[in-house]
Design a protein around this motif. Structure first.
Motif, PDB file in Angstrom:
ATOM      1  N   ALA A  81       0.854  -1.197   0.000  1.00 12.02           N
ATOM      2  CA  ALA A  81       0.000   0.000   0.000  1.00 12.02           C
ATOM      3  C   ALA A  81       0.885   1.240   0.000  1.00 12.02           C
ATOM      4  CB  ALA A  81      -0.895  -0.014   1.234  1.00 12.02           C
ATOM      5  N   PRO A  82       0.430   2.348  -0.592  1.00 14.82           N
ATOM      6  CA  PRO A  82       1.235   3.581  -0.578  1.00 14.82           C
ATOM      7  C   PRO A  82       1.633   4.020   0.825  1.00 14.82           C
ATOM      8  CG  PRO A  82      -0.617   3.807  -2.094  1.00 14.82           C
ATOM      9  CD  PRO A  82      -0.817   2.511  -1.349  1.00 14.82           C
ATOM     10  N   SER A  83       0.767   3.741   1.800  1.00 11.98           N
ATOM     11  CA  SER A  83       1.047   4.157   3.175  1.00 11.98           C
ATOM     12  C   SER A  83       2.269   3.446   3.757  1.00 11.98           C
ATOM     13  CB  SER A  83      -0.181   3.905   4.059  1.00 11.98           C
ATOM     14  OG  SER A  83      -0.721   2.623   3.834  1.00 11.98           O
ATOM     15  N   LEU A  84       2.679   2.321   3.181  1.00 12.95           N
ATOM     16  CA  LEU A  84       3.863   1.615   3.671  1.00 12.95           C
ATOM     17  C   LEU A  84       5.096   2.503   3.580  1.00 12.95           C
ATOM     18  CD1 LEU A  84       5.330  -1.015   4.594  1.00 12.95           C
ATOM     19  CD2 LEU A  84       5.530  -1.615   2.173  1.00 12.95           C
ATOM     20  N   TYR A  85       5.205   3.290   2.505  1.00 12.12           N
ATOM     21  CA  TYR A  85       6.385   4.123   2.304  1.00 12.12           C
ATOM     22  C   TYR A  85       6.527   5.182   3.398  1.00 12.12           C
ATOM     23  CZ  TYR A  85       5.769   2.179  -2.422  1.00 12.12           C
ATOM     24  OH  TYR A  85       5.591   1.345  -3.489  1.00 12.12           O
ATOM     25  N   GLY A  86       5.423   5.581   3.998  1.00 12.32           N
ATOM     26  CA  GLY A  86       5.454   6.626   5.008  1.00 12.32           C
ATOM     27  C   GLY A  86       5.872   6.150   6.384  1.00 12.32           C
ATOM     28  N   GLN A  87       6.202   4.869   6.520  1.00 17.90           N
ATOM     29  CA  GLN A  87       6.561   4.316   7.825  1.00 17.90           C
ATOM     30  C   GLN A  87       8.058   4.425   8.126  1.00 17.90           C
ATOM     31  OE1 GLN A  87       3.696   3.213   9.575  1.00 17.90           O
ATOM     32  NE2 GLN A  87       2.862   4.089   7.689  1.00 17.90           N
ATOM     33  N   PHE A  88       8.863   4.797   7.120  1.00 18.25           N
ATOM     34  CA  PHE A  88      10.319   4.734   7.269  1.00 18.25           C
ATOM     35  C   PHE A  88      10.954   6.114   7.282  1.00 18.25           C
ATOM     36  CE2 PHE A  88       8.745   0.902   5.262  1.00 18.25           C
ATOM     37  CZ  PHE A  88       9.348  -0.104   6.003  1.00 18.25           C
ATOM     38  N   ASN A  89      11.986   6.256   8.080  1.00 17.82           N
ATOM     39  CA  ASN A  89      12.703   7.533   8.181  1.00 17.82           C
ATOM     40  C   ASN A  89      13.641   7.735   7.001  1.00 17.82           C
ATOM     41  OD1 ASN A  89      11.568   8.187  10.703  1.00 17.82           O
ATOM     42  ND2 ASN A  89      13.120   6.966  11.774  1.00 17.82           N
ATOM     43  N   ASN A  90      13.697   8.961   6.520  1.00 18.54           N
ATOM     44  CA  ASN A  90      14.673   9.375   5.502  1.00 18.54           C
ATOM     45  C   ASN A  90      14.617   8.526   4.235  1.00 18.54           C
ATOM     46  OD1 ASN A  90      15.732  11.291   7.424  1.00 18.54           O
ATOM     47  ND2 ASN A  90      16.804   9.571   8.389  1.00 18.54           N
ATOM     48  N   VAL A 112       0.446  -0.968  -5.208  1.00 21.70           N
ATOM     49  CA  VAL A 112      -0.965  -0.577  -5.162  1.00 21.70           C
ATOM     50  C   VAL A 112      -1.107   0.852  -5.688  1.00 21.70           C
ATOM     51  CG1 VAL A 112      -2.929  -0.137  -3.633  1.00 21.70           C
ATOM     52  CG2 VAL A 112      -1.521  -2.169  -3.292  1.00 21.70           C
ATOM     53  N   ALA A 113      -0.047   1.639  -5.538  1.00 24.61           N
ATOM     54  CA  ALA A 113      -0.052   3.013  -6.056  1.00 24.61           C
ATOM     55  C   ALA A 113      -0.248   3.041  -7.576  1.00 24.61           C
ATOM     56  CB  ALA A 113       1.240   3.719  -5.677  1.00 24.61           C
ATOM     57  N   SER A 114       0.252   2.020  -8.264  1.00 27.06           N
ATOM     58  CA  SER A 114       0.018   1.935  -9.712  1.00 27.06           C
ATOM     59  C   SER A 114      -1.451   1.669  -9.997  1.00 27.06           C
ATOM     60  CB  SER A 114       0.886   0.819 -10.322  1.00 27.06           C
ATOM     61  OG  SER A 114       2.249   1.156 -10.288  1.00 27.06           O
ATOM     62  N   GLY A 115      -2.071   0.780  -9.187  1.00 26.28           N
ATOM     63  CA  GLY A 115      -3.511   0.563  -9.308  1.00 26.28           C
ATOM     64  C   GLY A 115      -4.280   1.830  -9.018  1.00 26.28           C
ATOM     65  N   ALA A 116      -3.783   2.639  -8.083  1.00 26.75           N
ATOM     66  CA  ALA A 116      -4.439   3.897  -7.728  1.00 26.75           C
ATOM     67  C   ALA A 116      -4.438   4.874  -8.906  1.00 26.75           C
ATOM     68  CB  ALA A 116      -3.748   4.530  -6.525  1.00 26.75           C
ATOM     69  N   ALA A 169      -4.891  -3.422  -8.634  1.00 29.85           N
ATOM     70  CA  ALA A 169      -3.493  -3.844  -8.603  1.00 29.85           C
ATOM     71  C   ALA A 169      -3.378  -5.365  -8.557  1.00 29.85           C
ATOM     72  CB  ALA A 169      -2.797  -3.230  -7.394  1.00 29.85           C
ATOM     73  N   ALA A 170      -4.257  -6.009  -7.799  1.00 28.55           N
ATOM     74  CA  ALA A 170      -4.225  -7.468  -7.690  1.00 28.55           C
ATOM     75  C   ALA A 170      -4.516  -8.130  -9.031  1.00 28.55           C
ATOM     76  CB  ALA A 170      -5.225  -7.931  -6.636  1.00 28.55           C
ATOM     77  N   MET A 171      -5.486  -7.590  -9.753  1.00 31.25           N
ATOM     78  CA  MET A 171      -5.802  -8.141 -11.080  1.00 31.25           C
ATOM     79  C   MET A 171      -4.622  -8.002 -12.032  1.00 31.25           C
ATOM     80  SD  MET A 171      -9.808  -7.156 -11.774  1.00 31.25           S
ATOM     81  CE  MET A 171      -9.845  -5.546 -11.000  1.00 31.25           C
ATOM     82  N   MET A 172      -4.028  -6.807 -12.032  1.00 24.50           N
ATOM     83  CA  MET A 172      -2.892  -6.560 -12.916  1.00 24.50           C
ATOM     84  C   MET A 172      -1.690  -7.418 -12.506  1.00 24.50           C
ATOM     85  SD  MET A 172      -4.107  -4.397 -15.020  1.00 24.50           S
ATOM     86  CE  MET A 172      -2.602  -3.951 -15.859  1.00 24.50           C
ATOM     87  N   GLU A 243       7.133   2.232 -10.276  1.00 23.19           N
ATOM     88  CA  GLU A 243       6.421   2.712 -11.462  1.00 23.19           C
ATOM     89  C   GLU A 243       5.469   3.864 -11.147  1.00 23.19           C
ATOM     90  OE1 GLU A 243       4.455  -0.524 -13.339  1.00 23.19           O
ATOM     91  OE2 GLU A 243       6.297  -1.581 -13.871  1.00 23.19           O
ATOM     92  N   ALA A 244       4.979   3.934  -9.917  1.00 27.20           N
ATOM     93  CA  ALA A 244       3.977   4.941  -9.567  1.00 27.20           C
ATOM     94  C   ALA A 244       4.605   6.318  -9.379  1.00 27.20           C
ATOM     95  CB  ALA A 244       3.248   4.528  -8.292  1.00 27.20           C
ATOM     96  N   GLY A 245       3.785   7.340  -9.650  1.00 28.33           N
ATOM     97  CA  GLY A 245       4.225   8.712  -9.471  1.00 28.33           C
ATOM     98  C   GLY A 245       3.537   9.373  -8.283  1.00 28.33           C
ATOM     99  N   ARG A 246       3.496  10.713  -8.320  1.00 25.81           N
ATOM    100  CA  ARG A 246       2.932  11.469  -7.197  1.00 25.81           C
ATOM    101  C   ARG A 246       1.463  11.153  -6.977  1.00 25.81           C
ATOM    102  NH1 ARG A 246       5.811  15.886  -9.477  1.00 25.81           N
ATOM    103  NH2 ARG A 246       3.887  16.948 -10.090  1.00 25.81           N
ATOM    104  N   ILE A 247       0.707  10.961  -8.048  1.00 27.43           N
ATOM    105  CA  ILE A 247      -0.723  10.695  -7.906  1.00 27.43           C
ATOM    106  C   ILE A 247      -0.956   9.396  -7.150  1.00 27.43           C
ATOM    107  CG2 ILE A 247      -2.807  10.010  -9.167  1.00 27.43           C
ATOM    108  CD1 ILE A 247      -2.178  12.140 -11.223  1.00 27.43           C
TER     109      ILE A 247
END
Length: 430
Positions: A81-90, A112-116, A169-172, A243-247
């Motif tokens: 999930a995109p929120s996983l990236y926010g768990q780590f420092n720096n 999942v961000a690509s699915g988003a 994302a799961a389908m893809m 692969e995912a960007g800011r969106i």
């Protein structure tokens, strides 16, 4: 589509002390305290996680799959999930996380961000083509979908009939894994790394479709520990997997989905109580001028889920820093028709009184009369969240009037007075 019964929260009765804090916070009145222990009414529970957050005894426990379930598959695909990236420092490069996922035992990663980003594009098109339904309501948060189906059935037609990013994302991912591995589908395990209990339930009983492509749901907090052990080595030379960007990555925080629509005609709210206020306002047609409403039950968005480890607002800042130098989007085209609801999503008539309209009116009149006999302070001492809820429980035969301590005290005092008067009248009568 069949009604939902499963939930991803359980009670540890040994830890529960019957404090009633949880019944005050539950937005759907799904909890009662009976015999000194909390009880969760499954039909009313929307997996918002508020009881988990409020319970000082840690008696409410989220349900999810253990990491050991990975051993059941020959080819394992991680859906972070995109929120996983926010768990780590720096963290300056999401490739470090994605490569680390391969290091801890996954064979493939699909963001999942690509699915988003695919869902964002589909949402833009659907919103533009369905002006008569404005404002359309996001269906990315499964807690909000459940809440609408239970408490706001009049808004079901305004829900965006698009599957959430994890399902897309799961389908893809499965399609890609079948090609790359050459294995049959049953040997491929799709593992969603989830920030919250609501998404665990949604992956088991998805709304709008018959079947999910997600095989198991892992908790971010479990995967986080595993990733920490390998990240330093991976950071030296991570693979180019992102692969995912800011969106797409922006979907991890409140307002991120709306920003992906690339227009300003939206409202974004987070926190279950705020979301309920917004839904009441939509019912009152206060936002008819808006195109879209994004609602996240967790504070701060998905970064506030009960399966995360970082403070949601710190995680939000970390995601903002990570997104800063990314392209707007990495997934530009919808590969083929994908992700729309294929099953009807209906009103869930859980815990309703009466089998028909006439009986419902009669029972509601009883509830109203009983409610008047209670003090109206909603103290929770009876084990129900409000005087009205206790009245409904009594009409259903699940409680009694003397469960209210005020009624009990009043009756005890009345009986004492009557007994005293009886004794005082005794000598005169003889």
């Amino acid at each position: 589509m069949s009604g939902f019964q499963a939930n991803a929260i359980r009670l540890d009765r040994d830890r529960c002390v019957g404090c009633t804090n949880c019944i005050r916070r539950c937005p759907t009145g799904a909890i009662r305290v009976k015999g000194g222990k909390a009880q969760i009414r499954r039909g009313l529970c929307i997996d918002c996680g508020e009881c988990i957050r409020i319970c000082e005894q840690h008696a409410k426990i989220p349900i999810y799959d253990p990491m050991s379930t990975m051993d059941s598959y020959k080819y394992k695909v991680a859906l972070p999930a995109p929120s996983l990236y926010g768990q780590f420092n720096n963290l300056e490069d999401s490739n470090i996380i994605l490569t680390s996922l391969l290091k801890i035992g996954f064979d493939m990663v699909y963001e999942v961000a690509s699915g988003a980003e695919i869902v964002s594009e589909m949402s833009r098109r659907y919103i533009a083509e369905n002006k008569e339904k404005w404002p359309l309501i996001s269906t990315a948060c499964p807690t909000i979908v459940k809440l609408i189906r239970i408490r706001f059935p009049g808004l079901i037609d305004q829900m965006l009939p698009i599957q959430p990013p994890v399902e897309v994302a799961a389908m893809m991912a499965r399609e890609k894994a079948l090609k790359e591995s050459g294995l049959p589908s049953e040997d491929i395990g799709i593992f969603f790394i989830s920030p919250c209990s609501a998404k665990v339930t949604a992956c088991r009983q998805p709304a709008g479709v018959k079947k999910t492509e997600v095989d198991h749901t892992l908790a971010i907090k479990d995967v986080y520990v595993k990733l920490l052990s390998v990240m330093d080595d991976v950071a030296v030379d991570p693979m180019d997997l992102a692969e995912a960007g800011r969106i797409g990555i922006g979907w991890g925080v409140s307002g991120g989905e709306s920003a992906g629509l690339i227009n300003d005609s939206y409202l974004a709210a987070d926190g279950i109580e705020n979301c309920i206020k917004v839904l009441n306002d939509i019912e009152d047609q206060k936002y008819a001028h808006l195109r879209f409403v994004e609602l996240d039950a967790c504070p701060g968005g998905c970064v506030g889920g009960v399966l995360t480890v970082e403070n949601p607002y710190i995680a939000k800042a970390k995601l903002s820093a990570l997104r800063k130098y990314l392209p707007v989007a990495g997934t530009h085209e919808i590969p083929h028709p994908i992700g729309m609801w294929t099953e009807e999503v209906t009103h869930q008539k859980v815990n309703e009184l009466g089998l028909n309209f006439r009986e419902k009116i009669r029972l509601m009149a009883q509830v109203e009369e009983l409610t008047k006999s209670f003090p109206g302070i909603d103290c929770g001492s009876c084990g129900a969240p409000s005087c009205g809820a206790l009245a409904e429980d009594i009409v259903r035969g699940e409680a009694k009037e003397t469960d209210c301590v005020h009624v009990l005290l009043r009756r005890v005092l009345q009986a004492t007075v009557e007994e005293k008067e009886k004794k005082e009248d005794g000598p005169e009568q003889s």
